[in-house]
Write a protein that holds these residues in place. Structure first.
Motif, PDB file in Angstrom:
ATOM      1  N   GLU A  77      43.644 148.419 100.648  1.00  0.00           N
ATOM      2  CA  GLU A  77      42.842 149.004 101.720  1.00  0.00           C
ATOM      3  C   GLU A  77      42.185 150.338 101.359  1.00  0.00           C
ATOM      4  OE1 GLU A  77      45.292 148.867 105.242  1.00  0.00           O
ATOM      5  OE2 GLU A  77      45.155 146.682 105.322  1.00  0.00           O
ATOM      6  N   VAL A  78      41.873 150.472 100.078  1.00  0.00           N
ATOM      7  CA  VAL A  78      41.031 151.585  99.645  1.00  0.00           C
ATOM      8  C   VAL A  78      39.578 151.202  99.936  1.00  0.00           C
ATOM      9  CG1 VAL A  78      40.250 152.920  97.629  1.00  0.00           C
ATOM     10  CG2 VAL A  78      42.672 152.312  97.868  1.00  0.00           C
ATOM     11  N   LEU A  79      39.291 149.914  99.771  1.00  0.00           N
ATOM     12  CA  LEU A  79      37.975 149.344 100.041  1.00  0.00           C
ATOM     13  C   LEU A  79      38.102 148.280 101.114  1.00  0.00           C
ATOM     14  CD1 LEU A  79      36.898 148.497  96.377  1.00  0.00           C
ATOM     15  CD2 LEU A  79      36.644 150.682  97.568  1.00  0.00           C
ATOM     16  N   SER A  80      36.995 148.017 101.763  1.00  0.00           N
ATOM     17  CA  SER A  80      36.909 146.906 102.698  1.00  0.00           C
ATOM     18  C   SER A  80      36.005 145.859 102.060  1.00  0.00           C
ATOM     19  CB  SER A  80      36.301 147.384 104.017  1.00  0.00           C
ATOM     20  OG  SER A  80      35.989 146.288 104.842  1.00  0.00           O
ATOM     21  N   ALA A  81      36.510 144.633 101.933  1.00  0.00           N
ATOM     22  CA  ALA A  81      35.740 143.550 101.318  1.00  0.00           C
ATOM     23  C   ALA A  81      35.227 142.607 102.386  1.00  0.00           C
ATOM     24  CB  ALA A  81      36.620 142.781 100.333  1.00  0.00           C
ATOM     25  N   LYS A  82      34.018 142.132 102.196  1.00  0.00           N
ATOM     26  CA  LYS A  82      33.449 141.117 103.080  1.00  0.00           C
ATOM     27  C   LYS A  82      33.107 139.907 102.239  1.00  0.00           C
ATOM     28  CE  LYS A  82      29.851 140.111 106.393  1.00  0.00           C
ATOM     29  NZ  LYS A  82      28.552 140.507 106.930  1.00  0.00           N
ATOM     30  N   ASP A  83      33.697 138.779 102.592  1.00  0.00           N
ATOM     31  CA  ASP A  83      33.445 137.524 101.881  1.00  0.00           C
ATOM     32  C   ASP A  83      32.094 136.977 102.316  1.00  0.00           C
ATOM     33  OD1 ASP A  83      33.448 135.080 100.651  1.00  0.00           O
ATOM     34  OD2 ASP A  83      35.270 134.350 101.607  1.00  0.00           O
ATOM     35  N   ASN A  84      31.209 136.795 101.386  1.00  0.00           N
ATOM     36  CA  ASN A  84      29.869 136.290 101.679  1.00  0.00           C
ATOM     37  C   ASN A  84      29.720 134.827 101.290  1.00  0.00           C
ATOM     38  OD1 ASN A  84      28.839 138.735 102.749  1.00  0.00           O
ATOM     39  ND2 ASN A  84      28.713 139.545 100.678  1.00  0.00           N
ATOM     40  N   ARG A  85      30.780 134.097 101.435  1.00  0.00           N
ATOM     41  CA  ARG A  85      30.850 132.658 101.154  1.00  0.00           C
ATOM     42  C   ARG A  85      30.453 132.339  99.730  1.00  0.00           C
ATOM     43  NH1 ARG A  85      30.894 128.967 106.130  1.00  0.00           N
ATOM     44  NH2 ARG A  85      31.723 130.419 107.646  1.00  0.00           N
ATOM     45  N   HIS A  86      29.288 131.781  99.512  1.00  0.00           N
ATOM     46  CA  HIS A  86      28.895 131.338  98.175  1.00  0.00           C
ATOM     47  C   HIS A  86      28.389 132.476  97.299  1.00  0.00           C
ATOM     48  CE1 HIS A  86      29.505 127.245  99.388  1.00  0.00           C
ATOM     49  NE2 HIS A  86      28.707 127.418 100.428  1.00  0.00           N
ATOM     50  N   PHE A  87      28.223 133.622  97.882  1.00  0.00           N
ATOM     51  CA  PHE A  87      27.745 134.777  97.134  1.00  0.00           C
ATOM     52  C   PHE A  87      28.906 135.723  96.873  1.00  0.00           C
ATOM     53  CE2 PHE A  87      24.296 133.158  99.768  1.00  0.00           C
ATOM     54  CZ  PHE A  87      23.372 132.837  98.783  1.00  0.00           C
ATOM     55  N   SER A  88      28.659 136.706  96.066  1.00  0.00           N
ATOM     56  CA  SER A  88      29.711 137.668  95.747  1.00  0.00           C
ATOM     57  C   SER A  88      30.081 138.505  96.958  1.00  0.00           C
ATOM     58  CB  SER A  88      29.244 138.587  94.622  1.00  0.00           C
ATOM     59  OG  SER A  88      29.007 137.833  93.456  1.00  0.00           O
ATOM     60  N   ASN A  89      31.329 138.948  96.988  1.00  0.00           N
ATOM     61  CA  ASN A  89      31.786 139.840  98.054  1.00  0.00           C
ATOM     62  C   ASN A  89      30.984 141.135  98.022  1.00  0.00           C
ATOM     63  OD1 ASN A  89      33.770 138.007  98.691  1.00  0.00           O
ATOM     64  ND2 ASN A  89      35.444 139.207  97.857  1.00  0.00           N
ATOM     65  N   THR A  90      30.916 141.773  99.179  1.00  0.00           N
ATOM     66  CA  THR A  90      30.359 143.118  99.250  1.00  0.00           C
ATOM     67  C   THR A  90      31.466 144.039  99.739  1.00  0.00           C
ATOM     68  OG1 THR A  90      29.494 142.675 101.466  1.00  0.00           O
ATOM     69  CG2 THR A  90      27.954 142.423  99.616  1.00  0.00           C
ATOM     70  N   TYR A  91      31.343 145.311  99.407  1.00  0.00           N
ATOM     71  CA  TYR A  91      32.408 146.270  99.662  1.00  0.00           C
ATOM     72  C   TYR A  91      31.852 147.548 100.257  1.00  0.00           C
ATOM     73  CZ  TYR A  91      34.920 143.251  96.422  1.00  0.00           C
ATOM     74  OH  TYR A  91      35.501 142.164  95.816  1.00  0.00           O
ATOM     75  N   THR A  92      32.712 148.245 100.977  1.00  0.00           N
ATOM     76  CA  THR A  92      32.450 149.609 101.418  1.00  0.00           C
ATOM     77  C   THR A  92      33.800 150.322 101.439  1.00  0.00           C
ATOM     78  OG1 THR A  92      31.304 150.992 103.031  1.00  0.00           O
ATOM     79  CG2 THR A  92      32.666 149.217 103.917  1.00  0.00           C
ATOM     80  N   LEU A  93      33.785 151.630 101.569  1.00  0.00           N
ATOM     81  CA  LEU A  93      35.025 152.389 101.631  1.00  0.00           C
ATOM     82  C   LEU A  93      35.638 152.270 103.022  1.00  0.00           C
ATOM     83  CD1 LEU A  93      33.863 155.617  99.778  1.00  0.00           C
ATOM     84  CD2 LEU A  93      35.117 153.671  98.826  1.00  0.00           C
ATOM     85  N   THR A  94      36.945 152.260 103.093  1.00  0.00           N
ATOM     86  CA  THR A  94      37.620 152.247 104.389  1.00  0.00           C
ATOM     87  C   THR A  94      37.562 153.643 105.001  1.00  0.00           C
ATOM     88  OG1 THR A  94      39.763 152.775 103.427  1.00  0.00           O
ATOM     89  CG2 THR A  94      39.231 150.420 103.672  1.00  0.00           C
ATOM     90  N   ALA A  95      37.843 153.704 106.297  1.00  0.00           N
ATOM     91  CA  ALA A  95      37.845 154.991 106.995  1.00  0.00           C
ATOM     92  C   ALA A  95      38.868 155.945 106.392  1.00  0.00           C
ATOM     93  CB  ALA A  95      38.124 154.783 108.484  1.00  0.00           C
ATOM     94  N   SER A  96      40.031 155.433 106.036  1.00  0.00           N
ATOM     95  CA  SER A  96      41.065 156.310 105.471  1.00  0.00           C
ATOM     96  C   SER A  96      40.651 156.846 104.099  1.00  0.00           C
ATOM     97  CB  SER A  96      42.411 155.595 105.396  1.00  0.00           C
ATOM     98  OG  SER A  96      42.320 154.442 104.595  1.00  0.00           O
ATOM     99  N   THR A  97      39.966 156.044 103.300  1.00  0.00           N
ATOM    100  CA  THR A  97      39.494 156.525 101.996  1.00  0.00           C
ATOM    101  C   THR A  97      38.417 157.584 102.191  1.00  0.00           C
ATOM    102  OG1 THR A  97      40.011 154.405 100.957  1.00  0.00           O
ATOM    103  CG2 THR A  97      38.469 155.838  99.793  1.00  0.00           C
TER     104      THR A  97
END
Length: 139
Positions: A77-97
């Protein structure tokens, strides 16, 4: 002397977090290139093979380790990952980071950990960047 897995992990983690910090709050695809790894150039999708042929370059031998580092950072939980199905995941920083990176370092000219981290990565100082990230996340 060869770097340990922990040293490699710390340096790649610093590059990943700095990349996302500089683009916050946008969700981004995180390429191994941001950690200085080589990435091949792929051609168009080939329906016969079900994939893309490499046009030039090679997959860096450190790429699987980079992928494991990215996955671990998301699981921790340093990063937040979003699964984009057939495409690569995308990421952003979590609030705590982000909260950790927005704190000010004591005695370093009044800069936030995030600014110091980004500057170290931009300057190519991997060891300093790793130390800054570790300090930001543990203090």
């Amino acid at each position: 002397m060869a770097k340990t897995n922990i040293d490699r992990f710390d340096e790649m983690s610093a590059a990943i977090v700095a990349f996302l910090y500089d683009r916050f709050p946008a969700r981004e695809y995180v390429s191994p290139e941001i950690a200085g790894l080589s990435v091949p150039e792929y051609g168009p999708y080939d329906p016969e093979t079900g994939g893309n042929k490499i046009i030039s370059g090679e997959i860096d031998p450190e790429t699987p380790f980079f992928g494991s580092t990215l996955s671990w950072l998301a699981e921790a939980e340093v990063l937040s990952a979003k699964d984009n199905r057939h495409f690569s995941n995308t990421y952003t920083l979590t609030a705590s980071t982000m909260k950790c990176l927005r704190r000010y370092s004591q005695g370093d000219g009044g800069e936030t950990f995030g600014v110091m981290l980004s500057e170290s990565v931009r300057n190519g100082d991997k060891e300093a960047a790793a130390a800054i990230l570790n300090q930001a996340l543990t203090t």
